[in-house]
Scaffold this motif. Sequence first.
Motif, short mmCIF file in Angstrom:
data_model
loop_
_atom_site.label_atom_id
_atom_site.label_comp_id
_atom_site.label_asym_id
_atom_site.label_seq_id
_atom_site.Cartn_x
_atom_site.Cartn_y
_atom_site.Cartn_z
N UNK A 227 6.98 21.10 51.73
CA UNK A 227 7.71 22.17 51.45
C UNK A 227 8.30 22.20 49.54
N UNK A 228 8.21 23.92 49.54
CA UNK A 228 8.19 24.15 48.14
C UNK A 228 9.75 24.03 48.62
N UNK A 229 10.34 23.39 47.82
CA UNK A 229 11.68 23.77 47.29
C UNK A 229 12.50 23.71 46.06
N UNK B 276 6.22 21.24 45.13
CA UNK B 276 6.07 20.38 46.31
C UNK B 276 6.59 19.02 46.60
N UNK B 277 7.50 18.97 47.60
CA UNK B 277 8.18 17.62 48.12
C UNK B 277 7.42 17.48 49.42
N UNK B 278 7.78 16.26 49.48
CA UNK B 278 6.19 15.83 50.47
C UNK B 278 8.22 15.05 51.40
N UNK B 279 8.75 14.11 50.13
CA UNK B 279 10.05 13.04 51.06
C UNK B 279 10.79 14.03 51.83
N UNK C 166 1.13 27.92 38.00
CA UNK C 166 1.32 26.55 39.32
C UNK C 166 0.37 25.40 38.65
N UNK C 167 0.61 24.26 38.70
CA UNK C 167 -0.05 23.22 37.51
C UNK C 167 0.56 22.03 38.40
N UNK C 168 -0.25 21.31 38.11
CA UNK C 168 -0.14 19.54 38.41
C UNK C 168 0.55 19.00 37.17
N UNK C 169 1.52 18.00 37.21
CA UNK C 169 1.78 16.62 36.28
C UNK C 169 2.16 15.80 36.70
N UNK D 81 3.57 21.38 41.01
CA UNK D 81 4.96 22.57 40.37
C UNK D 81 4.56 23.78 40.93
N UNK D 82 5.39 24.69 40.36
CA UNK D 82 4.97 26.42 40.46
C UNK D 82 6.54 26.64 39.74
N UNK D 83 6.57 27.34 38.87
CA UNK D 83 7.27 28.72 38.21
C UNK D 83 6.96 29.75 38.76
N UNK D 84 8.65 30.83 39.60
CA UNK D 84 8.17 31.85 40.15
C UNK D 84 9.20 32.84 39.86
#
Length: 116
Positions: A53-55, A43-46, A10-13, A85-88
């Motif tokens: 929400x996580x999309x 992680x989308x707020x649009x 999990x990290x920010x870009x 982002x999160x890779x799961x």
Amino acid sequence: MTILVGSNLAFDISTTATPTPPIIIAFTVPPSLDATKLKALHYDCTQNPPNCNWVDSTIYPGDPNYPANPASNTVYASVNSLSPFLVAKFEFGAPIQQPINADGTSVFKASAVSYQ
């Protein structure tokens, strides 16, 4: 392209450039991880501001934004903005059915489905 190692997925870009959507993000994982079992979540707020929400933004072969020459062990995502982002890896899933009795009640069976 981001190469993912260790357990921190999990990290920010961020960037100082102004990207033009769609933005294709590539996460390369070690061969010990099966990239076909991973999903790239954004992680989308649009979509429903101010609720975020996580999309699932993962794209697959056949998607028009999927690269013509994909790298091995790589998860691709198509997004309209960067970070976070999160890779799961999803271990379980279950179908949901509507009630079938006329009075709105039903008895359901649930079973786990492994995606390992």
